[in-house]
Design a protein around this motif. Structure first.
Motif, PDB file in Angstrom:
ATOM      1  N   ALA A   1       0.831  -1.205   0.000  1.00 54.70           N
ATOM      2  CA  ALA A   1       0.000   0.000   0.000  1.00 54.70           C
ATOM      3  C   ALA A   1       0.870   1.262   0.000  1.00 54.70           C
ATOM      4  CB  ALA A   1      -0.937  -0.003   1.206  1.00 54.70           C
ATOM      5  N   GLU A   2       1.948   1.237   0.783  1.00 53.24           N
ATOM      6  CA  GLU A   2       2.875   2.372   0.797  1.00 53.24           C
ATOM      7  C   GLU A   2       3.506   2.569  -0.575  1.00 53.24           C
ATOM      8  OE1 GLU A   2       3.407   4.473   3.161  1.00 53.24           O
ATOM      9  OE2 GLU A   2       2.573   3.541   4.946  1.00 53.24           O
TER      10      GLU A   2
ATOM     11  N   TYR B   1       1.031   4.090  -3.005  1.00 52.25           N
ATOM     12  CA  TYR B   1       0.882   5.522  -2.707  1.00 52.25           C
ATOM     13  C   TYR B   1       2.044   6.304  -3.305  1.00 52.25           C
ATOM     14  CZ  TYR B   1       1.022   9.935  -0.226  1.00 52.25           C
ATOM     15  OH  TYR B   1       1.088  11.278   0.065  1.00 52.25           O
ATOM     16  N   CYS B   2       3.261   5.814  -3.119  1.00 52.20           N
ATOM     17  CA  CYS B   2       4.442   6.517  -3.637  1.00 52.20           C
ATOM     18  C   CYS B   2       4.415   6.595  -5.164  1.00 52.20           C
ATOM     19  CB  CYS B   2       5.724   5.833  -3.173  1.00 52.20           C
ATOM     20  SG  CYS B   2       6.059   5.986  -1.402  1.00 52.20           S
TER      21      CYS B   2
ATOM     22  N   ARG C   1       1.843   9.195  -6.019  1.00 53.27           N
ATOM     23  CA  ARG C   1       2.314  10.499  -5.524  1.00 53.27           C
ATOM     24  C   ARG C   1       3.355  11.097  -6.462  1.00 53.27           C
ATOM     25  NH1 ARG C   1       3.207  14.797  -4.442  1.00 53.27           N
ATOM     26  NH2 ARG C   1       3.416  15.913  -2.480  1.00 53.27           N
TER      27      ARG C   1
END
Length: 354
Positions: free
Chosen positions: A166-167, A170-171, A174
């Motif tokens: 999930a991180e 997101y990155c 982003r």
């Protein structure tokens, strides 16, 4: 030459029209991405059909095609048949790899032209990239590099593979991703021996290898990269395996240049792994082409007998996978050039201990 003109160059005795049903070919020919639709290409004209959800975007964004809307009693079959009649099409080339049997049978039953399988020809142009395509792929790779630099700072003991995935996602968004080129592979510890493992609830621990294989879509084009990092520390065996994979990748990249076959590149990398005693633990091919799709042709594997041309693209991803223990894969994307290649992945290759 425009991509549409490339498609038109296929027209002749084999087929005097093309039916573009895949999103990839419609994008390639029309230079505009729409989720749903069908296009017909002929020497006398080209038409693009879609429904009310996309018609406004299509009318604004698509050039060189006459755009028409299905619905209100007008089916795809009716509109395609009208194009067949207007353009005098008798043989319609189609993408057999992108139709189900049911879809093919429906087209065969309803269209008033002979269907001719032409997937290889229709998709063949995409093997060699135009400069503008390579520019988009470099940008896509830049996004993956930036996301990797950020996500490695977020790895913590106790977080699950799903949480790290999930991180990572997101990155990626982003940093400018339009979408994901495939579902990311984020695995840890013994799960890293699974080349295509699925992120799960396993908690990451000190001394784990963590493999992350991911990519993005940027204006329709894919990136792809893999890095394997260690959390806290790495054993001597882990370091040995990692270095073997790294040397194999470097050997493959050194062998990559226009005019060689994909098989010869695969063999150069595979020899390093075999000579180190891990030959039985490298089961997949060295690399695959990519572009509008994450897996395209030609590939760099044992079946890769095609001589690679300048501006073809391939992944460089050898690996070693020790069942029940751990695995390592390192992946870059390279562009074939005369006398060598351009590696467009810029993340560090050396073993990172985070």
């Amino acid at each position: 030459m425009k991509n549409l003109e490339k498609f038109q160059s296929l027209l002749g005795e084999k087929a005097d029209g093309l039916l573009l049903t895949s999103r990839y070919s419609r994008y390639y020919g029309a230079s505009f991405d729409i989720a749903e639709g069908v296009a017909v290409v002929s020497g006398k004209g080209c038409r693009y059909f879609t429904d009310s959800r996309y018609i406004e975007s299509a009318e604004k964004g698509i050039q060189d095609f006459q755009v028409e809307m299905v619905g209100n009693g007008r089916s795809y079959y009716q509109l395609i048949n009208q194009a067949i009649a207007d353009f005098g099409i008798t043989k319609l080339g189609y993408e057999e790899n992108y139709l189900t049997m049911a879809e093919f049978l429906d087209y065969e039953k309803n269209l008033k032209a002979e269907l001719v399988a032409m997937n290889r020809e229709i998709h063949g142009f995409r093997a060699v990239k135009e400069d503008w395509e390579l520019a988009l792929m470099r940008k896509a790779q830049d996004i993956t590099d930036a996301a990797f630099a950020q996500v490695v700072q977020r790895i913590r003991a106790g977080m699950t593979e799903k949480e790290l995935c999930a991180e990572l996602i997101y990155c990626l968004f982003r940093n400018g991703a339009d979408g994901l080129s495939f579902d990311p592979i984020v695995v840890s510890g013994p799960n890293t021996s699974l080349p295509h493992g699925v992120p799960g609830d396993r908690k990451i621990q000190e001394g784990d290898f963590i493999t992350m294989d991911f990519g993005v879509l940027y204006r329709g084009y894919c990136s792809d990269m893999t890095r394997t990092v260690a959390l806290g520390y790495a054993t001597e065996e882990m370091k040995t395996v990692y270095n073997t994979v790294l040397q194999a990748q470097l050997a493959g990249i050194a062998a990559t240049r226009a005019g060689v076959t994909g098989r010869s590149i695969d063999e150069a990398a595979r020899k390093v792994i075999a000579d180190a005693g891990y030959g039985d633990y490298f089961g997949h091919g060295y690399g695959h082409s990519l572009g509008l799709e994450i897996h395209e042709n030609p590939g760099c594997n044992h079946a890769g007998t095609v001589e690679m041309q300048e501006n073809m693209v391939c992944s460089a991803e050898p690996g070693i996978y020790l069942p029940g223990k751990f695995g390592v894969r390192i992946e870059d994307v390279v562009i074939f050039k005369e006398g060598g290649c351009e590696d467009i992945t810029n993340s560090p290759k050396e073993l990172m201990i985070v």
